[in-house]
Design a protein around this motif. Sequence first.
Motif, PDB file in Angstrom:
ATOM      1  N   PRO B  44      -9.961  31.214  65.972  1.00  0.00           N
ATOM      2  CA  PRO B  44     -10.690  32.101  65.058  1.00  0.00           C
ATOM      3  C   PRO B  44     -11.791  31.395  64.275  1.00  0.00           C
ATOM      4  CG  PRO B  44      -8.547  31.544  64.157  1.00  0.00           C
ATOM      5  CD  PRO B  44      -8.596  30.925  65.521  1.00  0.00           C
ATOM      6  N   GLY B  45     -11.866  30.086  64.372  1.00  0.00           N
ATOM      7  CA  GLY B  45     -12.920  29.376  63.636  1.00  0.00           C
ATOM      8  C   GLY B  45     -12.560  29.173  62.173  1.00  0.00           C
ATOM      9  N   PHE B  46     -13.435  28.481  61.486  1.00  0.00           N
ATOM     10  CA  PHE B  46     -13.138  28.085  60.109  1.00  0.00           C
ATOM     11  C   PHE B  46     -13.006  29.284  59.184  1.00  0.00           C
ATOM     12  CE2 PHE B  46     -15.507  24.546  61.916  1.00  0.00           C
ATOM     13  CZ  PHE B  46     -14.547  23.572  61.808  1.00  0.00           C
ATOM     14  N   GLY B  47     -12.118  29.149  58.232  1.00  0.00           N
ATOM     15  CA  GLY B  47     -12.000  30.157  57.196  1.00  0.00           C
ATOM     16  C   GLY B  47     -13.056  29.942  56.139  1.00  0.00           C
ATOM     17  N   PRO B  48     -13.136  30.861  55.215  1.00  0.00           N
ATOM     18  CA  PRO B  48     -14.107  30.687  54.144  1.00  0.00           C
ATOM     19  C   PRO B  48     -13.733  29.492  53.272  1.00  0.00           C
ATOM     20  CG  PRO B  48     -12.643  32.524  53.680  1.00  0.00           C
ATOM     21  CD  PRO B  48     -12.328  32.064  55.062  1.00  0.00           C
ATOM     22  N   HIS B  49     -14.726  28.814  52.763  1.00  0.00           N
ATOM     23  CA  HIS B  49     -14.458  27.661  51.909  1.00  0.00           C
ATOM     24  C   HIS B  49     -14.012  28.126  50.531  1.00  0.00           C
ATOM     25  CE1 HIS B  49     -14.646  23.596  50.523  1.00  0.00           C
ATOM     26  NE2 HIS B  49     -15.407  23.972  49.502  1.00  0.00           N
ATOM     27  N   ILE B  50     -12.950  27.517  50.063  1.00  0.00           N
ATOM     28  CA  ILE B  50     -12.474  27.873  48.722  1.00  0.00           C
ATOM     29  C   ILE B  50     -12.924  26.781  47.759  1.00  0.00           C
ATOM     30  CG2 ILE B  50     -10.447  28.289  47.292  1.00  0.00           C
ATOM     31  CD1 ILE B  50      -9.081  29.131  50.034  1.00  0.00           C
ATOM     32  N   HIS B  51     -13.697  27.197  46.774  1.00  0.00           N
ATOM     33  CA  HIS B  51     -14.237  26.204  45.854  1.00  0.00           C
ATOM     34  C   HIS B  51     -13.182  25.734  44.871  1.00  0.00           C
ATOM     35  CE1 HIS B  51     -18.350  26.272  47.196  1.00  0.00           C
ATOM     36  NE2 HIS B  51     -18.267  27.598  47.293  1.00  0.00           N
ATOM     37  N   ARG B  52     -13.340  24.476  44.464  1.00  0.00           N
ATOM     38  CA  ARG B  52     -12.430  23.919  43.477  1.00  0.00           C
ATOM     39  C   ARG B  52     -12.876  24.304  42.081  1.00  0.00           C
ATOM     40  NH1 ARG B  52     -13.541  17.956  45.498  1.00  0.00           N
ATOM     41  NH2 ARG B  52     -15.585  18.852  45.223  1.00  0.00           N
ATOM     42  N   GLY B  53     -11.963  24.131  41.141  1.00  0.00           N
ATOM     43  CA  GLY B  53     -12.310  24.406  39.746  1.00  0.00           C
ATOM     44  C   GLY B  53     -13.506  23.584  39.302  1.00  0.00           C
ATOM     45  N   THR B  54     -13.549  22.335  39.774  1.00  0.00           N
ATOM     46  CA  THR B  54     -14.623  21.458  39.310  1.00  0.00           C
ATOM     47  C   THR B  54     -15.977  21.846  39.912  1.00  0.00           C
ATOM     48  OG1 THR B  54     -13.861  19.978  41.038  1.00  0.00           O
ATOM     49  CG2 THR B  54     -13.242  19.428  38.795  1.00  0.00           C
ATOM     50  N   ASP B  55     -15.960  22.592  41.033  1.00  0.00           N
ATOM     51  CA  ASP B  55     -17.223  23.039  41.619  1.00  0.00           C
ATOM     52  C   ASP B  55     -17.799  24.204  40.833  1.00  0.00           C
ATOM     53  OD1 ASP B  55     -17.021  21.203  43.674  1.00  0.00           O
ATOM     54  OD2 ASP B  55     -15.815  22.570  44.894  1.00  0.00           O
ATOM     55  N   LEU B  56     -16.910  24.996  40.237  1.00  0.00           N
ATOM     56  CA  LEU B  56     -17.345  26.236  39.599  1.00  0.00           C
ATOM     57  C   LEU B  56     -17.529  26.086  38.102  1.00  0.00           C
ATOM     58  CD1 LEU B  56     -14.798  28.486  41.494  1.00  0.00           C
ATOM     59  CD2 LEU B  56     -17.191  28.110  42.083  1.00  0.00           C
ATOM     60  N   ASP B  57     -16.766  25.176  37.518  1.00  0.00           N
ATOM     61  CA  ASP B  57     -16.684  25.121  36.066  1.00  0.00           C
ATOM     62  C   ASP B  57     -17.092  23.731  35.575  1.00  0.00           C
ATOM     63  OD1 ASP B  57     -16.085  25.281  33.451  1.00  0.00           O
ATOM     64  OD2 ASP B  57     -13.918  25.582  33.701  1.00  0.00           O
ATOM     65  N   GLU B  58     -18.179  23.679  34.846  1.00  0.00           N
ATOM     66  CA  GLU B  58     -18.681  22.389  34.362  1.00  0.00           C
ATOM     67  C   GLU B  58     -17.676  21.735  33.422  1.00  0.00           C
ATOM     68  OE1 GLU B  58     -20.719  19.042  33.990  1.00  0.00           O
ATOM     69  OE2 GLU B  58     -20.952  20.562  35.537  1.00  0.00           O
ATOM     70  N   GLY B 124      -8.180   6.189  40.138  1.00  0.00           N
ATOM     71  CA  GLY B 124      -9.482   6.682  39.682  1.00  0.00           C
ATOM     72  C   GLY B 124     -10.369   7.073  40.849  1.00  0.00           C
ATOM     73  N   ALA B 125     -10.421   6.219  41.854  1.00  0.00           N
ATOM     74  CA  ALA B 125     -11.286   6.492  43.003  1.00  0.00           C
ATOM     75  C   ALA B 125     -10.819   7.732  43.757  1.00  0.00           C
ATOM     76  CB  ALA B 125     -11.314   5.278  43.943  1.00  0.00           C
ATOM     77  N   VAL B 126      -9.499   7.849  43.918  1.00  0.00           N
ATOM     78  CA  VAL B 126      -8.983   8.999  44.659  1.00  0.00           C
ATOM     79  C   VAL B 126      -9.204  10.288  43.870  1.00  0.00           C
ATOM     80  CG1 VAL B 126      -6.875  10.057  45.568  1.00  0.00           C
ATOM     81  CG2 VAL B 126      -7.348   7.649  45.999  1.00  0.00           C
ATOM     82  N   GLN B 127      -8.977  10.224  42.558  1.00  0.00           N
ATOM     83  CA  GLN B 127      -9.209  11.399  41.705  1.00  0.00           C
ATOM     84  C   GLN B 127     -10.681  11.828  41.783  1.00  0.00           C
ATOM     85  OE1 GLN B 127      -7.322  13.333  40.090  1.00  0.00           O
ATOM     86  NE2 GLN B 127      -8.514  14.302  38.480  1.00  0.00           N
ATOM     87  N   TRP B 128     -11.546  10.847  41.753  1.00  0.00           N
ATOM     88  CA  TRP B 128     -12.985  11.096  41.861  1.00  0.00           C
ATOM     89  C   TRP B 128     -13.299  11.820  43.175  1.00  0.00           C
ATOM     90  CZ3 TRP B 128     -16.853   6.376  42.298  1.00  0.00           C
ATOM     91  CH2 TRP B 128     -18.180   6.854  42.280  1.00  0.00           C
ATOM     92  N   ALA B 129     -12.741  11.259  44.271  1.00  0.00           N
ATOM     93  CA  ALA B 129     -12.996  11.850  45.585  1.00  0.00           C
ATOM     94  C   ALA B 129     -12.461  13.272  45.664  1.00  0.00           C
ATOM     95  CB  ALA B 129     -12.364  10.989  46.676  1.00  0.00           C
ATOM     96  N   LYS B 130     -11.312  13.504  45.065  1.00  0.00           N
ATOM     97  CA  LYS B 130     -10.691  14.811  45.221  1.00  0.00           C
ATOM     98  C   LYS B 130     -11.308  15.878  44.325  1.00  0.00           C
ATOM     99  CE  LYS B 130      -6.227  15.154  46.319  1.00  0.00           C
ATOM    100  NZ  LYS B 130      -5.582  14.852  47.589  1.00  0.00           N
ATOM    101  N   THR B 131     -11.872  15.469  43.193  1.00  0.00           N
ATOM    102  CA  THR B 131     -12.364  16.495  42.265  1.00  0.00           C
ATOM    103  C   THR B 131     -13.878  16.649  42.286  1.00  0.00           C
ATOM    104  OG1 THR B 131     -12.366  14.851  40.498  1.00  0.00           O
ATOM    105  CG2 THR B 131     -10.423  16.294  40.665  1.00  0.00           C
ATOM    106  N   LEU B 132     -14.599  15.574  42.489  1.00  0.00           N
ATOM    107  CA  LEU B 132     -16.046  15.648  42.307  1.00  0.00           C
ATOM    108  C   LEU B 132     -16.845  15.420  43.590  1.00  0.00           C
ATOM    109  CD1 LEU B 132     -16.193  13.768  38.898  1.00  0.00           C
ATOM    110  CD2 LEU B 132     -16.484  16.217  39.290  1.00  0.00           C
ATOM    111  N   MET B 133     -16.268  14.738  44.532  1.00  0.00           N
ATOM    112  CA  MET B 133     -17.031  14.496  45.765  1.00  0.00           C
ATOM    113  C   MET B 133     -16.990  15.749  46.650  1.00  0.00           C
ATOM    114  SD  MET B 133     -16.184  10.616  46.736  1.00  0.00           S
ATOM    115  CE  MET B 133     -16.479   9.298  45.577  1.00  0.00           C
ATOM    116  N   PRO B 134     -17.915  15.861  47.595  1.00  0.00           N
ATOM    117  CA  PRO B 134     -17.967  17.074  48.413  1.00  0.00           C
ATOM    118  C   PRO B 134     -16.633  17.313  49.116  1.00  0.00           C
ATOM    119  CG  PRO B 134     -19.409  15.355  49.286  1.00  0.00           C
ATOM    120  CD  PRO B 134     -18.990  14.929  47.933  1.00  0.00           C
TER     121      PRO B 134
END
Lengths: 590, 376
Positions: B44-58, B124-134
């Motif tokens: 069926p192909g990729f589902g819609p991307h679900i944005h994280r809280g950090t993507d939507l909320d400054e 710190g690096a993993v948290q960074w990757a999971k919350t702020l990186m693409p």
Amino acid sequence: MSTETLPTGRPADQLRDGDKPAHAAPSAAARKAGGFAGWIDDRTSAAKPVNYLLRKVFPDHWSFMLGEIAMYSLIICLLTGALLTLWFIPSAGHTIYDGSYVPLRGQMMSEAYASTLNISFDVKGGLIIRQIHHWAALMFIVGLTVHMFRVFFTGAFRKPRELNWVLGTILALLAIVEGFAGYSLPDDLLSGTGIRAMEGFVQTAPVIGSYLAYAIFGGPFPGEMIIPRLYSAHVLLIPAILVGLFIAHITLVAVHKHTQFPGPGKTNDNVVGYRVMPVYAAKAGGFFFIVFGVIALISALFTINPIWAYGPYDPSPVTAGSQPDWYMGFADGALRLLPGWLEFSFLGFTLSLNIALGALVLLPLVYTVLGVYPFVERWITGDEREHHLLDRPRNNPTRTGIGMAAIVAYSVFMFAAGNDIIAIKLGMSINDITWAFRIGLFVLPPIAFWVTKRICLSLQRHDRELALHSRESGRIIRGADGSFHERHDALTDRERWILVQHEPVAPLQLTPEYDENGVARPAARKDRLRAKLSHWFFKDAVNPVTPAELAAAHHDGHHAEALEASDHDAIEQGADTDSTGLSSGSPVRD
Amino acid sequence: MNEQDSPTTGGEVTPTGEFGSGAVRLDQGHVVGDGGIPERFENPGFGPHIHRGTDLDEVAAKRAERIVGGLFLLSIVGTLAFVVAYFAIDKHSTVFIPGIGQTNALHTALGLSMAATLLGIGLGAVQWAKTLMPDEEEVEMRHPMRSADEDRSKFVEILGDGAESAHLTRRPLIKYTLGGALGLFAVPVVLPLIGGLGPLPEDDLSVSFWNGHKEEDGSYPNKPMRLMRDPQNTPIKASDVTIGSVFHVMPEGLLDLEHHILEEKAKAAVLLMRLDPDDIKSQKEKDWGHQGIVAYSKICTHVGCPVGLYEQQTHHLLCPCHQSTFDVTQDCKVIFGPAKRPLPQLPITVDDEGYLISKGPFKEAVGPSFWERGSA
């Protein structure tokens, strides 16, 4: 490989132009870094391969971290090991201890043991380095073992990765040899007893045993040669091979591109995940520090191998509870289980199979069996294709069963190495426990195989059930005619895909023994065995739901997926007769 | 999806159906079957991307930033604590940690601060990757491992041409002498290795310190020797050996050795026990002993660990390495475990002064089995 994957036909300079973002003016710092990179690139033309690596996509799954744990533990071992060599003296020469550990002061001991005490008590921070080294070694072997389980149970060893599986097997074997050489170096009473046993193993090699033992030890046991020789193997020979094979292992991972679990949008032809820069640089780089940090934390709080408590090695005393490190446990356990009647004397010669089987045969045998498994499975299944999508373990019940049986057999050996500890802790007779292990070795693996296979088949049937009839919602609806039925929540296409994505399988078909002209085919015997094995491998296969089956289920279960209880069985039968893939024939029930 | 319908070529073992036919294309692998229903489901192909809280909320992004920064700060603090601990804490001071007990204070402090240093960076690096990186997944295409056919045939061609142009095929003399030279070139490296590893064992494994020094003609004096307590190095009077007692014994002179003391101990160690003579079931054991005092090799006949545990009540000797159990009342025969042979007995008696002495050496090789042990 790297060049192939980039668009061809573009001049190199044009490609390099494309690497620079045209829209933003580089900052001063970036220009500086770029200038340095440019200096390097002028001399190496590294830009293209490095760009390729930085843009590489890795799929995400927690189980893909297991190999990383092993990799990072290896690096930690190399780092801390390099430090330890600065203080450790690899000599069996005698000395009188005058360091700060009072209970041993004035005792005669080897320089190896004295210097290990020195590292533990007199070098500031020496003990934490030593403890990290030992814990990281244990973590390395735990990590690679669990990584191996993951690769096995998901079928990641299939073409084109068989060679990497073989490399991994060699790495696993070398790792335990390296570990044994390492923990034998301090020359304390416990490790010395381990070397003593090792000498006994070597001595039982048929015909050449005593010569081999004298060659390894440079004369009678213990001698003064074994510590420097183990040291040379431990810090130079084996690490060099380990690191070399490890680089080959990781290079092949990059060449093959990482496997991925099946899912919507994931195919055998793509890799879905995150790029190295920036996500995996941060995640994997960070994970190195997490592994290192956790090992440091364990080392700070839990003492491993307190060599000062054992005393220097002497061949006549011994401590109760002499166990090797966990990864040598299975071989030690085998020695405890093998009965004495396996030693034979004839014509004045002695053949000690009670020792040789466990000490000299088992270790290479285990790793040979591991190494050839992919080739055996490929022969049985006749599957010559490349596989980049992982199997869910339930979707290959026979393989999963074989794996569990092997793990159980290994565990019986390993726990048998602790039969004395178990006897003490549980207050049981060591004789009874040993007998239980001896019987368990033959009884438990087949049971594990059978149970695992049945569980897998049940899970597969459950998947079929779910794909065909969706989830029971628990909401009972009363129809206009007074009938009751339960509403089933529909699965989305993506939810269903996980359940139906795998390929239908069937045993290889037996070829005729005679060709069209009635001439016997010479390969018929081999093929018969192959067909038999293939039948055994696939006979109970539960194949995935097909669109036709789903359509049949929908057709019978009208009213928009609301199925009446009375209709249900009819649907099942309809589905079964439609499905030629369902060879088991057992009806799927709620 | 009828496996039976798919064509099978005669005479070959052919996988049925889809199996084994060409590359797997799960997304395109279906074939239209009866009634227009595809044989397989379609990816069926990729589902819609679900944005994280950090993507939507400054605000959430800011919070994530602070957590990452805090973890990196923890790392810096950990490093500082490590340096302070290194210089401030005495290396012999101890500290009590609940649940773990008394432990070295410097070691614990260094380990904990190091863990903070490392975990701060890692988390710190993993948290960074999971919350702020693409977090949008990207797709890279795979290519079959197999090289293009022309490259493969080119390779064969190059090898063939190379061998041809080097006259390898036309000049067999070169071919065979090169083969011979390459086959033998390891000998100069391997021979010194094998030759220099160690001496030949000769009769070394079959004799012990109890045999005495080897004479020029290769024979042994086999003279009586006093049994000495280890480690006190004092002789033992028969009257000192009470029923139920056990002594760790070395031959006279061994503990005075300057060199090779461990090598000699590894073969000569003896356990001395006194039993009620009525408990002893073997006549040979009684004859080789002295009034219920018997001496047996301490080296296990399995793989050579010292047989360390004597059960006074049952008269069992247990090896702690692999749990071989020997019954002292039955000439130390194996009653359980992986060993085959009984522990060798040392014949003993008393001298004029009442001290225990050996009547001669062990009558067989002590310790683990080896191929030629019976022939010595």
